[in-house]
Design an enzyme around this catalytic site. Structure first.
Site, PDB file in Angstrom:
ATOM      1  N   SER A  26     -13.735  15.109  13.459  1.00  0.00           N
ATOM      2  CA  SER A  26     -15.133  15.366  13.087  1.00  0.00           C
ATOM      3  C   SER A  26     -16.015  14.130  13.229  1.00  0.00           C
ATOM      4  CB  SER A  26     -15.175  15.839  11.634  1.00  0.00           C
ATOM      5  OG  SER A  26     -14.415  14.942  10.842  1.00  0.00           O
TER       6      SER A  26
ATOM      7  N   THR B 101     -17.937  14.837   8.075  1.00  0.00           N
ATOM      8  CA  THR B 101     -18.692  13.618   8.345  1.00  0.00           C
ATOM      9  C   THR B 101     -18.283  12.528   7.370  1.00  0.00           C
ATOM     10  OG1 THR B 101     -20.597  14.823   9.152  1.00  0.00           O
ATOM     11  CG2 THR B 101     -21.030  12.648   8.210  1.00  0.00           C
TER      12      THR B 101
ATOM     13  N   THR C  76     -20.843  10.842  12.604  1.00  0.00           N
ATOM     14  CA  THR C  76     -20.238  12.167  12.787  1.00  0.00           C
ATOM     15  C   THR C  76     -20.294  12.602  14.238  1.00  0.00           C
ATOM     16  OG1 THR C  76     -20.293  14.424  11.886  1.00  0.00           O
ATOM     17  CG2 THR C  76     -22.395  13.481  12.504  1.00  0.00           C
TER      18      THR C  76
ATOM     19  N   ARG D 253     -27.976  19.900  19.800  1.00  0.00           N
ATOM     20  CA  ARG D 253     -28.193  19.995  18.351  1.00  0.00           C
ATOM     21  C   ARG D 253     -27.977  18.633  17.693  1.00  0.00           C
ATOM     22  NH1 ARG D 253     -25.037  19.058  13.426  1.00  0.00           N
ATOM     23  NH2 ARG D 253     -25.807  20.477  11.830  1.00  0.00           N
TER      24      ARG D 253
ATOM     25  N   THR E  52     -22.650  15.198   3.258  1.00  0.00           N
ATOM     26  CA  THR E  52     -21.817  15.811   4.287  1.00  0.00           C
ATOM     27  C   THR E  52     -22.034  17.320   4.161  1.00  0.00           C
ATOM     28  OG1 THR E  52     -19.556  16.049   5.127  1.00  0.00           O
ATOM     29  CG2 THR E  52     -19.806  15.913   2.751  1.00  0.00           C
ATOM     30  N   GLY E  53     -21.743  18.048   5.225  1.00  0.00           N
ATOM     31  CA  GLY E  53     -21.924  19.495   5.175  1.00  0.00           C
ATOM     32  C   GLY E  53     -22.958  19.978   6.174  1.00  0.00           C
TER      33      GLY E  53
END
Ligand code: ASP
Length: 348
Positions: free
Chosen positions: A101, A206, A224, A234, A257-258
């Site tokens: 990731s 991340t 990330t 993106r 993160t997320g």
């Protein structure tokens, strides 16, 4: 290969708040931290410029944060600068091909390109970032070069890569065989639909890292490869100052993160630092950051966001939308991975 997914499914149950503190106005510098989940009791007065009792400390998102913390700690323990610590720390994650990731070995976008986002911020409020960067293994160091060697805060895409090469960063293929295999599998199964799997918490890894050094200075970094199999082009929250990361040396620092779209729309890390400025503990500020997402997006149950905050006294807080978020903490007394309290479990 040990995957994040396997680890998380095995790890779920324990939930612990990471600390809470109460203080009126942050300028009072009077803090009282309650011991929860093994944190020691800290009562202290921290006048501006003084070394906080909680320093040095480094905290990171996810279990891979432990290795990153170790690298950062080797700098902090010698009295080094928080900015050097966080850059050194997250470079470990960027360079590890087993971490799917971040950086080298990161899962690609839906067209098969590894595209990287990163930012960092120092104790003076200086910031640097790169977005949609390809073929450069250490975006955080490019972000630092943007901060220190250009009049700008962010470079993106081909321009960021050109700058990196001019600065001496080698260009290399970051797509590992393992990542290519995962992408090919995904393409077959998911039919090129970018969002179908991405609410799975296992896809949000991340690394964001915050450090407070012996001199009482804060810095943070975030890096990330973004959401796996995202649309080409993106960019998430990770290179956006105020979203994935914010540092105010007078108050504290926060990172995320997320699902980056949710973090960006609520300017999460800036919000959390501002809430700390108003007197909330790092833990309560993270919780409010999560609640902001809940209040704005009825789809919140389908996604993961985790926040981590560190105030200038060295108090740590963290909160997540969903279970399975973990943070790594390293200071003089502690070197551990903690399960983070989450909204879903709490309101169940
Ligand atoms: N925040 C990252 C992004 O939206 C994803 C993650 O944390 O895994 O790109």
């Amino acid at each position: 290969m040990t995957t994040r997914r396997k680890f998380l499914i095995g790890a779920g149950a324990g939930i612990a708040a990471l600390g809470s503190s109460r203080f009126g106005n942050a300028q009072d510098r009077v803090r009282s931290t309650t011991a929860i989940a093994g944190l020691q009791l800290i009562d202290e007065i921290v006048p501006p410029g003084a070394q906080p009792a909680g320093a040095p400390i480094v905290v990171s998102t996810w279990n891979h944060g432990q290795a990153a913390n170790e690298a950062a700690w080797s700098i902090l323990a010698q009295g080094g600068r928080a900015l050097d610590a966080v850059e050194t720390g997250v470079r470990v994650t960027e360079g590890d091909p087993k971490i799917t990731s971040v950086g080298y070995g990161g899962w690609p976008d839906r067209d098969g390109h590894v595209t990287l986002d990163s930012c960092l911020m120092d104790e003076h409020g200086n910031a640097g970032a790169v977005a949609f960067l390809q073929d450069i293994k250490h975006p955080v160091s490019v972000a630092r070069a943007v901060m220190e060697k250009t009049p700008h805060v962010m470079l993106a895409g081909a321009g960021a890569k050109q700058f990196a090469i001019e600065q001496g960063f080698p260009a290399e293929d970051l797509l590992t065989d393992g990542a290519r295999r995962e992408w090919e599998k995904w393409r077959k199964e998911k039919k090129y639909i970018p969002w179908s799997e991405q609410s799975n918490p296992a896809n949000h890894d991340t690394i964001s890292q915050l450090a407070l050094d012996r001199h009482g200075n804060l810095s943070g970094a975030c890096t990330t490869s973004g959401l796996a199999f995202k649309m080409h082009g993106r960019v998430g929250d990770s290179p956006i100052i105020g979203a994935a990361l914010f540092v105010d040396n007078d108050i504290g620092a926060a990172c995320a993160t997320g699902v980056g779209e949710e973090v960006m729309k609520t300017v999460g890390s800036f919000l959390i630092v501002e809430l700390m400025r108003q007197g909330l503990s790092p833990n309560d500020a993270c919780r409010e950051g999560v609640e902001r997402i809940v209040s704005k997006n009825p789809q919140w149950r389908k996604m993961q966001v985790g926040y981590l905050a560190l105030d200038r006294a060295g108090n740590v807080g963290s909160y997540a939308l969903q279970p399975h978020f973990q943070v790594a903490v390293r200071d003089k007394k502690t070197n551990e991975l903690r399960d983070v309290a989450d909204r879903v479990a709490e309101k169940r």
